[in-house]
Scaffold this active site. Structure first.
Site, short mmCIF file in Angstrom:
data_model
loop_
_atom_site.label_atom_id
_atom_site.label_comp_id
_atom_site.label_asym_id
_atom_site.label_seq_id
_atom_site.Cartn_x
_atom_site.Cartn_y
_atom_site.Cartn_z
N LYS A 38 26.06 74.69 61.71
CA LYS A 38 26.06 73.66 60.66
C LYS A 38 25.80 72.29 61.27
O LYS A 38 26.33 71.96 62.33
CB LYS A 38 27.42 73.69 59.94
CG LYS A 38 27.51 72.80 58.70
CD LYS A 38 28.87 72.96 58.02
CE LYS A 38 29.01 72.10 56.77
NZ LYS A 38 30.36 72.20 56.18
N SER A 50 30.28 72.83 51.14
CA SER A 50 29.17 72.09 51.70
C SER A 50 28.29 72.90 52.64
O SER A 50 27.15 72.54 52.91
CB SER A 50 29.69 70.87 52.46
OG SER A 50 30.49 71.27 53.56
N SER A 60 34.59 74.74 52.23
CA SER A 60 33.15 74.78 52.53
C SER A 60 32.66 75.96 53.36
O SER A 60 31.45 76.12 53.54
CB SER A 60 32.73 73.49 53.21
OG SER A 60 32.72 72.46 52.26
N1 GLN Z 1 33.78 70.91 48.18
C1 GLN Z 1 34.86 70.23 48.83
C2 GLN Z 1 34.58 68.76 48.89
O1 GLN Z 1 33.63 68.36 48.33
C3 GLN Z 1 35.06 70.83 50.19
C4 GLN Z 1 34.22 70.25 51.25
C5 GLN Z 1 34.44 70.88 52.57
O2 GLN Z 1 35.18 71.84 52.73
N2 GLN Z 1 33.78 70.30 53.55
O3 GLN Z 1 35.29 68.00 49.46
#
Ligand code: GLN
Length: 501
Positions: free
Chosen positions: A79, A154, A178
């Protein structure tokens, strides 16, 4: 044998037995990326040359009988929020365009020391804020099940890379879901380790008290192999736990027997029901029934504070994020926008941050700055920290009644690209079930639970365990994977047809 559909575990066996070379395996995956990634867009960077050079070095080690690890020669995608020496790291943001880190994140260093060729960097929501990968400044990633749909976020790039067989393994990060939510909507496996179990050094911080690096794979066994490799104490990360990673592969073996006798499974009352798609709930119930059939004892547990988890998270996360992102000041990294005339440093900073950050990032900087401002600090941030403690206590109480907790991973299957982009709250709701684990620091896995809607899209089941009991999520996750795969007659991903045409 070196077909890109092979799992990392069997690639490792093939490499050890000399049936394939790492150069062949790596080239196969690069070919697959060349074939499908213009449609999937899982990668922001593909490092063809670097990956093949690492693969060739791996083959030499194998030939000399000196592999660095069991996964030596098995390629991986990373990532783009993890620093990779010599390879651009953008975090999906324009503000970091062109930044080439001078160092490796500890987890990346561990990959290199174990001999895994790095295929490239995967797409993500900007600075890991989002649930759909649509907030990437470089365009969205598409779900290999249906290219018109989101791959989760994400870490949608890592999940889609693995789901489309572009990579056998990937690294993700999970701050609020994410790793697990993209796993659920792409029919892959994702693990958020215990907070502190895997080093965060070189992970560009979203929210330091929540972030955790973890495996993105197609099987629970592959996740355990990767987790054992990246886990463990790191003196460079002050929150790293000085405890052994544990025998996660052993836990997978135990789980693969399909026997769960003596295991108490807690179904969390607050993580289900309203807001969850009926098909997602139906697949979840089937998974619970299968576990009961395998000898598990099921108890219903209540975690009343979980209903406040989302609100708590969206105070703590923006607070931490707004302070982390202050370092992007046009002086130190990446982008610099200089307005005409003779602008002051502050004007350069303002122009750079205005051009470099996307809407979601700006929204959270504003929220976080507000929550931390004097006069409001106690009412918002302080209050959120108190509720966070209540959530942790709910977990403690629940783990007194059950060895693991289970719930659907995400409330819905993959939605259409664009569907929730203009509605931040609807986007945030995707993490309803995953966020409590981040607030409490406990480990969790998402395992595919089956096809959950009329369009034949996958959903996931989440298994959570107490901090440092990561082995339990692997044991139960592997058992569930075995029970379900037996029922399906093969991996669920075999049914993904988005790339067939
Ligand atoms: N979707 C969540 C957010 O927008 C989680 C993001 C993540 O785990 N990096 O914060």
């Amino acid at each position: 044998m070196s077909h890109p559909r092979t799992t990392a575990a069997s690639l490792a066996d093939d490499l050890a037995a000399g049936r394939v070379t790492s150069v062949e395996v790596t080239q196969n995956h690069l070919d697959r990326i060349a074939e499908v990634d213009d449609r999937v867009h899982a990668f922001l960077q593909v490092d063809t040359e670097g990956a093949l050079a690492e693969a060739a070095a791996s083959d030499e080690r194998r030939a000399a009988g000196r592999p660095l690890s069991a996964l030596d020669g098995v390629p991986i995608a990373v990532k783009d929020v993890l620093a990779t020496r010599g390879l651009p790291t953008t975090c999906g943001s324009k503000i970091l365009e062109g930044w080439v880190p001078p160092y490796d994140a500890t987890v990346v260093r561990k990959l290199r020391e174990a001999g895994l060729p790095i295929l490239g960097k995967t797409n993500m929501d900007e600075f890991a804020m989002g649930s759909s990968t649509e907030h990437s400044a470089y365009g969205p990633t598409h779900n290999p099940w249906d290219l018109d749909r989101i791959p989760g976020g994400s870490g949608g790039g890592s999940a889609a890379a693995v789901a489309s067989y572009e990579a056998p393994l990937a690294l993700g990060t999970d701050t609020g879901g994410s790793i697990r939510q993209p796993g659920a909507v792409t029919g892959t496996v994702g693990v958020k380790p215990t907070y502190g179990g895997v080093s965060r050094y070189g992970l560009v911080a979203l929210a330091n008290s929540l972030d955790q690096v973890g495996p993105v794979t197609r099987t629970v066994e592959d996740a355990a192999l990767l987790h054992e490799l990246i886990g463990g104490h790191d003196p460079l990360d002050s929150t790293s736990i000085d405890a052994p990673v544990g025998d996660l592969v052993g836990a997978v073996r135990a789980g693969q027997s399909g026997d769960l006798s003596g295991v108490r499974i807690g179904v969390v009352k607050e993580l289900g029901g309203e807001g969850y798609q009926p098909g997602v709930l139906a697949r979840f119930q089937e998974s619970v029934d299968l576990m009961v059939g395998a000898g598990a004892e099921v108890v219903e547990v209540s975690c009343p504070s979980f209903v406040h988890a989302l609100a708590t998270y969206y105070l703590i996360l923006p607070a931490e994020a707004s302070s982390n992102l202050a370092k992007f000041d046009a002086m130190r990294y990446g982008l610099r926008v200089v307005p005409e005339g003779s602008p002051s440093a502050e004007e350069v900073m303002r122009a750079t941050r205005d051009a470099g950050f996307g809407d979601e990032v700006k929204r959270r900087i504003i929220l976080g700055t507000y929550a931390l401002s004097s006069g409001y600090y106690d009412a918002y941030y302080g209050q959120a920290q108190k509720v966070r403690t209540l959530i942790t206590r709910d977990f403690d109480a629940a783990f007194g009644q059950a060895d693991v907790l289970v719930s659907p991973t995400a409330p819905t299957t993959a939605f259409k690209l664009g569907e929730k982009l203009d509605d931040p709250l609807a986007m945030y709701l995707n993490d309803l079930a995953t966020i409590p684990a981040n607030l409490a620091g406990v480990p969790g896995i998402s395992v595919p639970s089956g096809l959950a809607d009329e369009d034949g899209l996958p959903a996931g089941v989440q298994v959570l365990a107490p901090a440092l009991a990561d082995d339990r999520v692997y044991r139960v996750g592997a058992a569930l994977e075995k029970l379900l795969t037996d029922q399906w007659g093969g991996p669920l991903l075999d049914r993904a047809t988005g790339l067939e045409s």
